[in-house]
Design an enzyme around this catalytic site. Structure first.
Site, short mmCIF file in Angstrom:
data_model
loop_
_atom_site.label_atom_id
_atom_site.label_comp_id
_atom_site.label_asym_id
_atom_site.label_seq_id
_atom_site.Cartn_x
_atom_site.Cartn_y
_atom_site.Cartn_z
N HIS A 121 9.16 -3.44 3.45
CA HIS A 121 8.78 -3.65 2.04
C HIS A 121 10.02 -3.96 1.19
O HIS A 121 9.99 -4.85 0.32
CB HIS A 121 8.11 -2.39 1.47
CG HIS A 121 6.87 -1.96 2.18
ND1 HIS A 121 6.83 -0.85 3.00
CD2 HIS A 121 5.60 -2.45 2.17
CE1 HIS A 121 5.60 -0.69 3.48
NE2 HIS A 121 4.84 -1.65 2.99
N GLN A 154 -10.25 -2.92 1.96
CA GLN A 154 -9.79 -3.47 3.24
C GLN A 154 -9.87 -2.48 4.39
O GLN A 154 -9.42 -2.78 5.49
CB GLN A 154 -8.38 -4.06 3.10
CG GLN A 154 -7.28 -3.04 2.91
CD GLN A 154 -5.97 -3.73 2.54
OE1 GLN A 154 -5.83 -4.27 1.45
NE2 GLN A 154 -5.00 -3.72 3.44
N SER A 173 6.36 -0.22 10.17
CA SER A 173 5.01 -0.14 9.62
C SER A 173 4.80 1.27 9.08
O SER A 173 5.27 2.24 9.69
CB SER A 173 3.99 -0.43 10.71
OG SER A 173 2.70 -0.01 10.30
N SER A 174 4.09 1.37 7.98
CA SER A 174 3.78 2.70 7.43
C SER A 174 3.01 3.53 8.46
O SER A 174 3.13 4.75 8.51
CB SER A 174 2.96 2.57 6.15
OG SER A 174 3.60 1.68 5.25
N GLY A 232 4.97 -10.21 4.05
CA GLY A 232 5.71 -10.14 5.30
C GLY A 232 5.02 -10.91 6.42
O GLY A 232 3.79 -10.89 6.53
N GLU A 233 5.82 -11.55 7.24
CA GLU A 233 5.27 -12.20 8.45
C GLU A 233 4.76 -11.16 9.43
O GLU A 233 4.04 -11.48 10.37
CB GLU A 233 6.34 -13.07 9.12
CG GLU A 233 6.63 -14.33 8.32
CD GLU A 233 7.61 -15.25 9.02
OE1 GLU A 233 8.23 -14.82 10.03
OE2 GLU A 233 7.75 -16.39 8.56
N MET A 246 0.84 -1.21 0.00
CA MET A 246 0.00 0.00 0.00
C MET A 246 0.87 1.26 0.00
O MET A 246 0.38 2.35 0.26
CB MET A 246 -0.93 0.00 1.21
CG MET A 246 -1.92 -1.18 1.16
SD MET A 246 -3.44 -0.86 2.05
CE MET A 246 -2.82 -0.53 3.68
P1 AMP Z 1 1.44 -2.88 3.47
O1 AMP Z 1 2.02 -1.83 2.57
O2 AMP Z 1 1.38 -2.48 4.90
O3 AMP Z 1 0.14 -3.45 2.94
O4 AMP Z 1 2.47 -4.10 3.44
C1 AMP Z 1 2.85 -4.70 2.24
C2 AMP Z 1 3.66 -5.94 2.53
O5 AMP Z 1 4.82 -5.59 3.27
C3 AMP Z 1 2.88 -6.96 3.36
O6 AMP Z 1 3.17 -8.27 2.89
C4 AMP Z 1 3.45 -6.74 4.74
O7 AMP Z 1 3.36 -7.87 5.58
C5 AMP Z 1 4.88 -6.41 4.42
N1 AMP Z 1 5.50 -5.70 5.55
C6 AMP Z 1 5.05 -4.57 6.15
N2 AMP Z 1 5.82 -4.25 7.20
C7 AMP Z 1 6.80 -5.20 7.27
C8 AMP Z 1 7.90 -5.44 8.15
N3 AMP Z 1 8.18 -4.64 9.17
N4 AMP Z 1 8.68 -6.52 7.91
C9 AMP Z 1 8.42 -7.37 6.89
N5 AMP Z 1 7.38 -7.20 6.02
C10 AMP Z 1 6.60 -6.13 6.21
#
Ligand code: AMP
Length: 286
Positions: A39, A63, A188-189, A150-151, A32
């Site tokens: 990321h 979502q 985290s964003s 990501g986990e 996102m």
């Molecule tokens: P998002 O932009 O928050 O939807 O995340 C996109 C992808 O990045 C998802 O698969 C998340 O699980 C992964 N992700 C976000 N934060 C982390 C992190 N700190 N470590 C590993 N993967 C991450």
């Protein structure tokens, strides 16, 4: 190869059809945006395993619930493009909502039952159907051989794995480890919403998980006891309000009677404006 930013489904499909016809394997990283090193780690993993790396940036309205942060979710496309370029992305797909949903509200939804209803799903009942629907749509646009998640969003990863298995979607789902700040806070964003004071308090989630893992290492096999340890850590931090702490089976995300095999500790807490989530794994011997 310099990164290409594409905004339409048609041109993205055309590019990837061509790549697949030439025998190239595509690795896909859905995001996102407002990218950080979490990321980037997925992009680097995709770069290592595949011929073409596609990442998407799409703040997916499906979502978000009505009272969530869709309209002011942080965005910075210029910085994101640079980060994606530096980490080996070939194609950055950045569609608008109209491009993704030209017919207006979607009438077709992918729902992964049971696994979507607990933990995050209990607080955000429409969230995982929104995720599963957009991820299956992005898979259909991209046709990846592998997709990287990501986990950090452990339940999301479990939902996607189950969707791919149930629907026989021809993609390998690759789970990647959580990337953290130096003090343990999972990147985290949404960490950008934290005030300096809340930012200082936020690593309490990681400390609670560490305490849960330590209890397991010392022989705890009762999930209730482990949850109690985690809960007491969060309760000691006045700026954090616990949503849930759980000790679950790593595949089903159900709480077992006795902790055995692959276990995941899950935690979610409100720290000021953002609701933060984190998790940690343990293997319990037979
Ligand atoms: P998002 O932009 O928050 O939807 O995340 C996109 C992808 O990045 C998802 O698969 C998340 O699980 C992964 N992700 C976000 N934060 C982390 C992190 N700190 N470590 C590993 N993967 C991450």
């Amino acid at each position: 190869m310099a990164i290409d930013t594409l905004t339409t489904i048609q041109e993205t499909r055309a590019r990837l059809d061509e790549a697949r016809a030439a025998g190239k394997r595509i690795g896909f990283v859905p995001t996102m945006g407002f990218l950080h090193d979490g990321h980037a780690s997925l992009m680097r993993a995709a770069r290592e395993d595949n011929d073409i790396v596609m990442a998407s940036i799409f703040v997916n309205p499906l979502q978000f619930a009505a009272d969530e942060d869709l309209s002011d979710y942080p965005r910075d496309l210029e910085r994101d493009t640079e980060l994606a370029d530096t980490n080996g992305v070939d194609i950055l797909f950045v569609p608008t909502v109209d491009e993704m949903h030209p017919l207006g509200p979607v009438l077709t939804t992918v729902t992964v039952d049971e696994i979507s209803t607990r933990w995050e799903g209990a607080t955000r009942p429409t969230h995982f159907a929104g995720v599963a629907t957009v991820v299956s749509k992005l898979f259909n646009i991209c046709g990846p051989a592998r997709a990287y998640f990501g986990e950090k969003d452990y339940q999301q990863l479990a939902v996607i794995r189950r969707m791919v298995a149930d629907l026989s979607i021809p993609v390998d789902v690759v789970g990647c480890p959580i990337i953290r700040e130096d003090d343990g806070l999972a990147m985290s964003s949404r960490n950008t919403y934290l005030t300096p004071e809340q930012r200082e308090a936020a690593p309490v989630l990681r400390r609670a998980l560490d305490a849960g893992i330590a209890a397991i290492d010392h022989g705890a096999t009762d999930p209730v006891a482990v949850v109690k340890v985690m809960t007491s850590f969060i309760n000691e931090e006045p700026l954090a309000e616990l949503d849930y702490a759980a000790a679950v089976d790593a595949a089903t995300l159900e709480t077992p009677d006795v902790l055995l095999g692959e276990i995941r500790l899950l935690i979610a807490a409100q720290v000021g404006r953002p609701r933060l989530i984190d998790n940690a794994g343990a293997t319990m011997g037979l």
